[in-house]
Design an enzyme around this catalytic site. Structure first.
Site, PDB file in Angstrom:
ATOM      1  N   SER A   1       3.032   0.052  -0.076  1.00 43.68           N
ATOM      2  CA  SER A   1       2.189  -0.602   0.918  1.00 43.68           C
ATOM      3  C   SER A   1       1.440  -1.733   0.232  1.00 43.68           C
ATOM      4  CB  SER A   1       1.243   0.413   1.567  1.00 43.68           C
ATOM      5  OG  SER A   1       0.535  -0.182   2.637  1.00 43.68           O
TER       6      SER A   1
ATOM      7  N   ASP B   1       0.399   7.838   3.460  1.00 46.45           N
ATOM      8  CA  ASP B   1       1.766   7.869   3.970  1.00 46.45           C
ATOM      9  C   ASP B   1       2.749   8.085   2.830  1.00 46.45           C
ATOM     10  OD1 ASP B   1       3.877   7.646   5.806  1.00 46.45           O
ATOM     11  OD2 ASP B   1       4.133   5.518   5.361  1.00 46.45           O
TER      12      ASP B   1
ATOM     13  N   HIS C   1       5.259  -1.219   3.886  1.00 49.39           N
ATOM     14  CA  HIS C   1       4.359  -1.504   5.005  1.00 49.39           C
ATOM     15  C   HIS C   1       4.082  -2.998   5.034  1.00 49.39           C
ATOM     16  CE1 HIS C   1       2.611   2.842   4.585  1.00 49.39           C
ATOM     17  NE2 HIS C   1       3.811   2.829   5.122  1.00 49.39           N
TER      18      HIS C   1
END
Length: 348
Positions: free
Chosen positions: A170, A288, A196
């Site tokens: 991310s 996540d 992400h």
């Protein structure tokens, strides 16, 4: 074929992947006297060796076939003897043609169509292009580490355990991903990547990863069979999952904060690959991927994370560490080697 003493002339080597008549091209290049063609050869190991011995200022590659030999030549030169390469091809309509894009991704500096005949104007444009790219400092390109032309066969279901590598990142991820992908030369496993990112930036991420990666990169598409030695990037707004028989699955459900989701990817790899799964969680905010990585770990797959010192944000690896989902934490420069070792253990 030997080099000659050409003073300050731009030394050009013409390389062709199929026999053609290079006379008009040579005459057009040498017309003003400041460009000298010192040799002409075909693609292959001998041509790569000639580049290493002669150190031309510019290579002009006549790309006329679709068998991958020209692409392979570019990758090898740019990996081991970086040299400005201009591609001329009858298969290229303009710089946006698929063959042109492939050549540029492999490391060529420019790609142009071959005209039916070399007019005075076209010759002038060609010489101008050669002069311009001869001034460029060519940089090493990692994709040439591939041992052969990348034409992996489609995996056969039930033909043995196939390792599958899943990477997720991310905040701060693109730079770290580029470092890892650059080190995966010769990897005998498909690589599935979740980053992400706003969907509008997926194209830019693809371009960056394609330039950096030692393996071919593509945007994942639904129901494609994941092939060893290739990297598949999750597109925006959808989850990327591994389905049966190494097929890729794109789905809009379940609706989650992150789409694509690292957890969705890791869980599918745990389910489909089992102990042949290799999960890597990298820099990023939040948690996540932690639960999905734990599932790979419980299946006795290999699980790796980016260490705190090299992370822009340690959130995702830290969450996985707290769950006991990680085998080890490493900086990006060492993660690639760890992935290669993990895959070799699966294939042993």
């Amino acid at each position: 074929m030997t080099g000659t003493s050409l003073g300050k002339a731009i030394r050009v080597l013409i390389v062709e992947d199929a026999p053609t008549h290079g006379g008009p091209l040579t005459r057009g290049l040498q017309r003003d006297g400041d460009i000298a063609v010192f040799g002409q050869t075909s693609t292959g190991a001998a041509a790569i060796g000639l580049v290493s011995r002669e150190n031309p200022d510019v290579i002009i590659l006549g790309l006329s076939t679709s068998d991958g030999s020209g692409q392979y030549f570019i990758e090898q030169v740019m990996a081991y003897t970086p040299t400005p390469i201009l591609v001329l091809s009858s298969r290229i309509a303009d710089r946006h043609s698929p063959s042109a894009v492939d050549a540029l991704v492999a490391g060529a500096l420019d790609a142009l169509p071959v005209p039916g005949c070399w007019s005075t104007e076209l010759e002038t444009q060609l010489r101008h292009t050669v002069r311009q790219i001869s001034k460029v400092q060519a940089i090493r390109h990692p994709r040439g580490g591939l041992a052969k032309i990348p034409r992996a066969d489609t995996p056969k279901p039930g033909s043995g355990r196939q390792a599958v590598v899943a990477l997720a990142a991310s905040t701060g991820g693109p730079k770290a991903l580029a470092t890892v992908l650059a080190g995966l030369r010769g990897l005998n496993a498909p690589v599935l990547v979740v980053q992400h990112l706003h969907p509008d930036f997926t194209g830019g991420l693809f371009d960056w990863m394609a330039r950096a990666s030692a393996l071919p990169v593509e945007i994942a598409t639904h129901n494609t069979v994941a092939r060893p030695g290739r990297v598949y990037l999750a597109p925006g707004r959808v989850h990327l999952r591994l389905a049966a028989n190494l097929r890729l699955e794109l789905a809009t459900t379940p609706v989650m904060i992150h789409q694509p989701s690292a957890d969705e990817l890791f869980r599918s790899v745990a389910e489909q690959a089992g102990s042949a799964g290799v999960g890597v969680i990298m820099t990023g905010m939040g948690h996540d991927g932690a639960n999905g990585l734990l599932e790979i770990h419980r299946q006795r797959g290999q699980t790796l994370g980016q260490d705190q010192a090299s992370c822009a944000v340690f959130g995702m690896p830290q969450a996985a560490q707290r769950l006991g989902a990680l085998t080890s934490l490493l900086p990006p420069e060492q993660l690639a080697a760890a992935i290669l070792r993990a895959v070799s253990l699966v294939r042993a």
